[in-house]
Design an enzyme around this catalytic site. Structure first.
Site, PDB file in Angstrom:
ATOM      1  N   ASP A 104       0.816  -1.208   0.000  1.00  0.00           N
ATOM      2  CA  ASP A 104       0.000   0.000   0.000  1.00  0.00           C
ATOM      3  C   ASP A 104       0.855   1.266   0.000  1.00  0.00           C
ATOM      4  OD1 ASP A 104      -2.451   1.331  -0.060  1.00  0.00           O
ATOM      5  OD2 ASP A 104      -3.322   0.077   1.502  1.00  0.00           O
ATOM      6  N   ASP A 137      -9.859   3.258  -4.045  1.00  0.00           N
ATOM      7  CA  ASP A 137     -10.482   2.049  -3.502  1.00  0.00           C
ATOM      8  C   ASP A 137     -11.924   1.886  -3.970  1.00  0.00           C
ATOM      9  OD1 ASP A 137      -8.136   1.704  -2.177  1.00  0.00           O
ATOM     10  OD2 ASP A 137      -8.928   2.033  -0.169  1.00  0.00           O
TER      11      ASP A 137
END
Length: 633
Positions: free
Chosen positions: A163, A216
């Site tokens: 991430d 996302d």
């Protein structure tokens, strides 16, 4: 006299060197998009050992594993609040009391692969967003990449989602991801590298196996104004423009699946899966499989849908028309010229719509056979067109098999001859989907041809110009002999972002070839691409532009000697006249060869080659002297 050989004092054999593509994909781990399960969409940060084991169990018992869903990936917050005394990441002792190694062993024992989560910054996203609970967690891997990669490898990790939260002050995103790429390569274990940086950048295909193209995904069909999270339909739109970057081993990642999480309708769920299959996206489910309904399971495990997603050619699909919320998408299966297509008739509207498919608009003609993938029904033979009533937010998903009218050379004089020089402007005739694809409809340059592809003048004639990412050209080629060929291209460029990929019959033979920046379109220079082995016969050679704005004048293919003593694995050394015994790599005596004074180097090579049965490694001896040769025959 001189001969290309290697003098040695021990019986050490040298394998033939193989030219590697420039900037090739980082490894061979995911030749088709990865399939599996990820914890975040359903459990978020609330994950524990028993829960993950139960998911592993049901992936097997439900048939998901056998359908191809093999990666079981933990997302954020598996780790403890701090690293251990030695600075290593460690599992949360309450939620994962057995530790990650034991959990990985359990997952592997089920015939699954073990995925884990990390971050390129100082803390992972959950720890950063909840700083009061994790003030000193050190859960990010910034400047700890080698340590963390070796830790993951020791646990048996097969997949790392990496991430992008809390980057260190002054850090560089690309360099952070490249350090982890290199650390994984040096970890002693093969680990899929998934870049989660929330948007595509052009360095990603050389850095990861897959890369997030958008923000996302949320559990919604469409995001509301001001939302950072994206709905399913928003992500489809955002991901489509990157389709030319995908291919075997490297994939656009529009995020994990929301099918089965209780918000999407069944039609929306099937659209979700259809478009991920068409776009060659990873199929990473994100629902609680322990509670999976029969209808949801049927969506996930539809064999025809999975076959489209996992098609070995790896040609990502794209949108070919859009009108009033009614879209048509295609994906070539097998190859661009196989005649097999996956087609999605996608209805974005909130009411049922009729979508008409004109076969000629997707590069096929004549009769076709068709199958409705979601209805699991063959539609028989169709001709010319097809219409479907598509429900709100739904998709009609088809597999079409047709005999595509093949492209033909520009004229009989311009069948590409290999060995020889291919003029870039002599690409095959055809229409979009058959022999070339150009992103605009007009010739921006010279007069040579007027079919839309941009042709400019060069210092010795014409060249292809104004190239853009995603454009491609094909050439019918007659290859005279199976051999290795040295490839040279004459090109000019005015930037460093210039590249193309070379295909033969839709298989990559030279990956991500960059041209030199000549600092001016008129300044052509020669670029030695690499050595490529090509098979004899008639083939289709294709160039795909993966970087912007270069002029390509021609490509030259020069055959290397198909027989001889391999120069890649030998040095020049004197071979004196005398009698030499010949042995294979097992030490068997194959006889002898007599070398006399006055022979040229070519004559010496032919004499030795004539006395061995086939290509391979051989040793010749003359008294104490031992010579090792790699012979092609």
């Amino acid at each position: 006299m001189n001969i290309n050989i290697k003098k040695v004092t021990l019986s050490v054999l040298f394998a033939a060197a193989t030219a590697l593509p420039v900037h090739a994909q980082i490894n061979d781990l995911v030749k088709t998009p990865p399939m599996g399960w990820n914890s975040w969409n359903v459990f978020h940060e609330n994950i524990n050992e028993n829960q993950i084991k139960e998911i592993a169990d049901v992936m097997v018992s439900s048939g998901m594993r056998d359908a191809g869903y093999i990666y079981l990936n933990l997302d954020d917050n598996w780790m403890a609040k701090t690293r251990d005394a030695s600075g290593n990441l460690q599992a949360d002792p309450t939620r994962f009391p057995s530790g990650m190694k034991a959990l990985g062993d359990y997952i592997h024992a089920k015939g699954l692969k073990f995925g884990i989560y990390g971050d390129r910054g100082l803390r992972t996203c959950h720890h950063y967003n909840n700083s009061n609970s994790f003030p000193n967690s050190g859960s990010g891997s910034y400047m700890k990449e080698e340590r963390d990669a070796k830790t993951f490898a020791s646990w048996g990790v097969d997949y790392l989602k990496y991430d992008n939260c809390e980057p260190a002050s002054g850090s560089n995103q690309r360099e952070d991801y490249e350090r982890m790429r290199d650390a994984l390569a040096n970890s002693g274990r093969e680990i899929v590298f998934s870049i989660c940086a929330w948007g595509y950048q052009d360095w990603m295909p050389q850095t990861g196996n897959l890369w997030r193209t958008t923000g996302d995904i949320s559990n919604a069909w469409q995001a509301q104004p001001g939302d950072w999270f994206r709905g399913v339909v928003d992500i489809i739109d955002a991901n489509e423009k990157y389709y030319t970057n995908a291919g075997p081993g490297k994939w656009n990642d529009p995020d994990m699946l929301q099918v089965g999480n209780g918000v999407l309708t069944m039609d929306e769920s099937r659209s979700h899966m259809t478009m991920w299959a068409i776009m060659a996206a990873p199929l990473l489910t994100g629902s609680d499989l322990r509670k999976m309904s029969t209808e949801i399971k049927d969506i996930y495990t539809n064999a025809d849908m999975i076959a489209v997603n996992q098609d070995s050619a790896g040609i990502a699909g794209h949108r070919v028309s859009s009108e009033d919320g009614k879209e048509i998408w295609i994906r070539h299966l097998g190859s661009k010229t196989s005649g097999n297509l996956a087609v999605a008739l996608f209805n974005k509207n909130s009411s049922t719509q009729t979508i008409n498919l004109d076969f000629s608009k997707i590069g096929v003609s004549g009769e076709v056979t068709a199958r409705n993938i979601w209805e699991k029904k063959d539609l028989g033979i169709l001709s010319g067109s097809f219409s479907s009533e598509v429900p709100a937010h739904g998709t009609t998903f088809l597999k079409i098999s047709a005999k595509i009218v093949p492209q033909s050379p520009f004229d009989s004089l311009h069948v590409a001859q290999i060995p020889g020089q291919i003029e870039a402007e002599n690409y095959d005739l055809g229409t979009s989907g058959l022999a070339y694809e150009d992103n605009d409809s007009e010739n921006k340059g010279g007069e040579y041809r007027n079919d839309g592809v941009d042709i400019v003048t060069s210092d010795d004639g014409y060249a292809i110009g104004y190239t853009e990412v995603g454009e491609w050209l094909e050439y019918t080629a007659e290859i005279q002999e199976t051999a290795k060929y040295k490839v040279t291209a004459k090109a000019s460029a005015n930037s460093n972002n210039t590249s193309m990929v070379l295909f033969l019959d839709d298989k990559v033979i030279a990956d991500t070839l960059h041209f030199a920046n000549t600092e001016g379109w008129e300044n052509y220079t020669l670029n030695a691409i690499e050595t490529i082995e090509l098979p004899q016969g008639k083939h289709i050679l294709k160039i795909l532009m993966t970087g912007n704005y270069f002029n390509l004048d021609w490509m030259k293919f020069e055959a290397l000697n198909s027989t001889g003593i391999d120069e890649e694995t030998a040095e020049k050394a004197d071979l004196k006249a005398g009698r030499y015994s010949i042995h294979d790599i097992a030490g068997r005596d194959l006889g002898f060869v007599e070398i006399t004074d006055g022979l040229t180097m070519d004559e010496v090579q032919r004499t030795i080659i004539a006395n061995v049965p086939q290509s391979g490694i051989y040793v010749i001896r003359n008294g104490k002297e031992i010579l090792t040769l790699n012979i092609r025959k």
